[in-house]
Scaffold this motif. Structure first.
Motif, PDB file in Angstrom:
ATOM      1  N   GLY A 141     -79.443  15.265  14.492  1.00 57.46           N
ATOM      2  CA  GLY A 141     -78.120  15.877  14.477  1.00 57.46           C
ATOM      3  C   GLY A 141     -78.116  17.051  14.685  1.00 57.46           C
ATOM      4  O   GLY A 141     -77.928  17.962  15.722  1.00 57.46           O
ATOM      5  N   SER A 142     -78.250  18.082  13.332  1.00 60.00           N
ATOM      6  CA  SER A 142     -78.038  19.406  13.670  1.00 60.00           C
ATOM      7  C   SER A 142     -79.313  20.014  14.420  1.00 60.00           C
ATOM      8  O   SER A 142     -79.143  21.059  15.164  1.00 60.00           O
ATOM      9  N   TRP A 167     -72.674   8.455  17.068  1.00 57.82           N
ATOM     10  CA  TRP A 167     -71.433   8.838  16.775  1.00 57.82           C
ATOM     11  C   TRP A 167     -70.474   9.161  18.229  1.00 57.82           C
ATOM     12  O   TRP A 167     -69.504  10.186  17.845  1.00 57.82           O
ATOM     13  N   GLY A 169     -67.769   9.602  20.463  1.00 60.61           N
ATOM     14  CA  GLY A 169     -66.463   9.216  20.446  1.00 60.61           C
ATOM     15  C   GLY A 169     -65.830   8.806  21.768  1.00 60.61           C
ATOM     16  O   GLY A 169     -66.266   9.414  22.735  1.00 60.61           O
ATOM     17  N   LEU A 212     -61.504   9.440  10.083  1.00 60.85           N
ATOM     18  CA  LEU A 212     -61.399   9.271  11.569  1.00 60.85           C
ATOM     19  C   LEU A 212     -61.290   7.810  12.019  1.00 60.85           C
ATOM     20  O   LEU A 212     -62.035   7.685  13.117  1.00 60.85           O
ATOM     21  N   ASN A 217     -66.091   5.524  17.514  1.00 60.32           N
ATOM     22  CA  ASN A 217     -67.430   6.272  17.706  1.00 60.32           C
ATOM     23  C   ASN A 217     -68.373   5.032  18.057  1.00 60.32           C
ATOM     24  O   ASN A 217     -68.309   3.923  17.637  1.00 60.32           O
ATOM     25  N   TYR A 369     -68.536  17.609  11.854  1.00 57.64           N
ATOM     26  CA  TYR A 369     -68.893  17.582  13.285  1.00 57.64           C
ATOM     27  C   TYR A 369     -68.865  18.789  13.828  1.00 57.64           C
ATOM     28  O   TYR A 369     -68.274  20.137  13.529  1.00 57.64           O
ATOM     29  N   GLU A 370     -69.243  18.805  15.296  1.00 53.93           N
ATOM     30  CA  GLU A 370     -69.519  19.974  16.039  1.00 53.93           C
ATOM     31  C   GLU A 370     -70.055  21.268  15.263  1.00 53.93           C
ATOM     32  O   GLU A 370     -69.700  22.362  15.181  1.00 53.93           O
ATOM     33  N   GLY A 371     -71.111  20.768  14.670  1.00 47.88           N
ATOM     34  CA  GLY A 371     -71.836  21.781  13.911  1.00 47.88           C
ATOM     35  C   GLY A 371     -71.350  21.668  12.474  1.00 47.88           C
ATOM     36  O   GLY A 371     -70.443  21.998  12.113  1.00 47.88           O
ATOM     37  N   THR A 372     -72.203  21.502  11.678  1.00 51.25           N
ATOM     38  CA  THR A 372     -71.905  21.279   9.967  1.00 51.25           C
ATOM     39  C   THR A 372     -71.548  22.744   9.576  1.00 51.25           C
ATOM     40  O   THR A 372     -71.981  23.664  10.336  1.00 51.25           O
ATOM     41  N   GLU A 374     -73.131  24.057   7.155  1.00 56.03           N
ATOM     42  CA  GLU A 374     -74.512  24.942   7.264  1.00 56.03           C
ATOM     43  C   GLU A 374     -74.876  25.382   8.473  1.00 56.03           C
ATOM     44  O   GLU A 374     -75.223  26.870   8.396  1.00 56.03           O
ATOM     45  N   PHE A 390     -82.585  29.142  10.482  1.00 59.77           N
ATOM     46  CA  PHE A 390     -82.551  27.757  10.662  1.00 59.77           C
ATOM     47  C   PHE A 390     -83.862  27.081  10.183  1.00 59.77           C
ATOM     48  O   PHE A 390     -83.615  25.805   9.515  1.00 59.77           O
TER      49      PHE A 390
END
Ligand code: FAD
Length: 392
Positions: A141-142, A167, A169, A212, A217, A369-372, A374, A390
Motif C-alpha cells: 500500500g504505502s 481497493w 474503485g 464509502l 472497489n 486513501y491517496e496516501g495515509t 502518516e 520513511f
C-alpha cells in the motif's frame, strides 16, 4: 452572490468568477436533487446508482482542469470546488468521480501519448467511457513506490501482466483500468490501459466495507494479461511519472475532506436549531455552541487552506509537500468535525437517515486513501527537515 449557506463562513465563493459560481451552483443543485434522496439507500445496499452517470455527464465537469480537454473555466480551483460540492452530499459519488476524472483521466493526461489522449479523453470527458486506477496491491500500500509486485514483461509487440491489485474503485465496471506494473527487465514502473473484457483480467467486488459503501472497489487479478504496446502509457518512464498523477489529484482529495466536513456540519447545525430539550433548542446551550464553533472554525481553516492550495496548483507552483500538508490537515480536521456533528445529534447521529453517520464512516476512508495521514506527514516532514523518515 450564492444563496447563503452555513458552511462557507468566510464567503470564499465570492472569490470565484461568475462562471465558476454558476458551475458550483449547477453541481450543488444536481447533488441535492439527484443524489441526496438516494445517497443513504445506495450506501446501505453497497450498490452504485448507474442511472446517475448520464445525468452527471450533462454537468460537463470531467477533466475541468486539463488543458484542451475539459470545458471552459478550466482550473484546479474549479476541480477542487466540484470535489467539495460532490462530497458535501455524498463522499462516495465524489470518490467515483475523483477516480474517473482525476486518477484515470489524469494518468492518461500526464502519461499518455497524443493518440492515447485522443482515443480516451474526449469519451471519458463525456462519461461515455469510465475509468479506474490500479496502483495499490494486497501486499503493498504505502510502500508502493519501490515495491510494486505486479509485473510486466515485453514479448514482441505486447506486454504480459501478472499480479493483483486491491481497493481499485470503479474497476468492476470500468471501460478502462490504468494498471501500474514493474518491468521484469528494467525494474521500472510502467502504466497500461487495460480494456474491459480482457480475458487475462478479473475484477471482483470487495464486500463488507464500513465506509464509502457506494463505491465499487475491486480486487483485481491478472494472469498472463496481454496488453498491446499501443496501450502502454507512452510517457511513463518510471514511478516518478505515476507520482506526478498522485500529486495532481491529492489536492482534490483535500477538497473532498472539506466537503465531507461541510455536509456533516450543515446537517448538525440544522438539527441543533430544531431539536428541543429542556424546553429550548439545543443550539441555545453553551456546550453545543462550543462544538458548533469548533466545527465551523476547522471547516473555515480547511477551506481557506484548500483555496490557496488550488491557487498554487493553478499557478503551477504546487509541490508534493503542499498537497500532502493539505491532505493531512484536512483529513485530520474532518475526523474531528464529523465526530462533533455526530455528538451534537445524540442517538440520532448514528442513524443513516439523519445524514451524519455516513459522513462519519466515509471520513475514515478519506483519512487513509491517496496516501495515509502518516505517509503524507512524512512527505511534509522530509521537506521541512531535509531528513527522509520513511524507513528507519
Ligand atoms: P499500509 O500501507 O499497509 O499502512 C498501514 C498503516 O501503516 C497506515 O497507518 C500507514 O500510514 C502506516 N505506515 C506505513 N508505512 C509507514 C511508515 N514508513 N511510517 C509510519 N507509518 C507507516 N488504491 C488504488 O490504487 N486505486 C483506488 O482506486 C483506490 N481506492 C481506494 C478506496 C478506499 C475506500 C480505500 C480505503 C483505499 C483505496 N486505495 C486505492 C488504496 C489506498 O490508496 C491505500 O489504502 C493506501 O495507500 C494505504 O495503503 P494500505 O491500506 O495498504 O496501508
Amino acid at each position: 452572490k450564492l444563496p447563503p449557506i452555513d458552511g462557507d463562513f468566510y464567503d470564499l465563493s465570492l472569490k470565484l468568477t461568475e462562471r465558476q459560481r454558476e458551475i458550483q451552483l449547477k453541481v450543488r443543485h444536481f447533488m441535492e436533487k439527484e443524489i441526496k434522496p438516494i445517497a443513504n439507500e445506495y450506501w446501505n445496499k453497497a450498490e452504485f446508482p448507474f442511472e446517475i452517470i448520464p445525468k452527471m455527464a450533462e454537468l460537463d465537469i470531467c477533466g475541468i482542469a486539463y488543458d484542451g480537454i475539459g470545458p471552459d473555466e478550466q482550473s484546479f480551483l474549479m476541480e477542487g470546488i466540484i470535489a467539495m460540492e460532490l462530497a458535501r452530499i455524498d463522499v462516495s459519488i465524489s470518490t467515483f468521480f475523483g477516480v474517473h476524472s482525476g486518477l484515470a483521466m489524469g494518468s492518461i493526461y500526464v502519461c499518455g501519448s497524443e493518440e492515447q489522449k485522443q482515443e480516451w479523453l474526449p469519451k471519458m470527458q463525456r462519461m461515455e467511457k469510465i475509468g479506474a486506477f490500479g496502483l495499490t496491491e494486497p501486499d503493498v500500500g504505502s510502500a508502493v513506490a519501490g515495491g510494486l509486485g505486479t509485473t510486466c514483461k515485453q514479448g514482441g509487440d505486447e506486454w504480459i501482466l501478472n499480479g493483483q491489485k486491491k481497493w481499485i474503485g470503479n474497476a468492476t465496471f470500468a471501460d478502462v483500468v490504468v494498471i501500474w506494473a514493474r518491468d521484469e527487465d528494467s525494474g521500472r514502473a510502467k502504466g497500461f490501459l487495460v480494456r474491459k473484457g480482457n480475458p487475462g483480467f478479473k475484477a471482483e467486488k470487495m464486500e463488507n466495507k464500513m465506509a464509502l459503501r457506494t463505491v465499487q472497489n475491486a480486487l483485481i487479478t491478472m494472469k498472463d494479461c496481454r496488453v498491446p504496446e499501443s496501450d502502454r502509457l507512452q510517457k511513463c518512464e518510471s514511478f516518478k511519472d505515476t507520482a506526478k498523477v498522485l500529486k495532481m489529484t491529492r489536492a482534490a482529495v483535500a477538497w473532498q475532506a472539506v466537503g465531507c466536513a461541510r455536509g456533516a456540519y450543515e446537517s448538525a447545525l440544522k438539527y441543533t436549531k430544531k431539536r428541543e430539550q429542556f424546553g429550548r433548542p439545543i443550539a441555545s446551550f453553551q456546550l453545543i455552541q462550543n462544538h458548533l464553533v469548533e466545527m465551523v472554525s476547522n471547516l473555515t481553516a480547511m477551506q481557506t487552506l484548500c483555496f490557496r492550495l488550488s491557487e498554487l496548483q493553478d499557478e503551477d507552483l504546487l509541490t508534493d509537500e503542499h498537497a500532502s500538508l493539505a491532505k493531512v490537515f484536512c483529513s485530520m480536521r474532518t475526523r474531528d468535525v464529523v465526530s462533533r456533528a455526530r455528538e451534537v445529534m445524540g442517538g440520532n447521529g448514528i442513524l443513516l437517515e439523519h445524514d451524519v453517520a455516513r459522513f462519519v464512516a466515509d471520513a475514515e476512508a478519506i483519512y487513509s486513501y491517496e496516501g495515509t495521514k502518516e505517509i503524507n506527514s512524512l512527505i511534509v516532514g522530509r521537506a521541512i527537515t531535509g531528513y527522509s523518515a520513511f524507513v528507519s
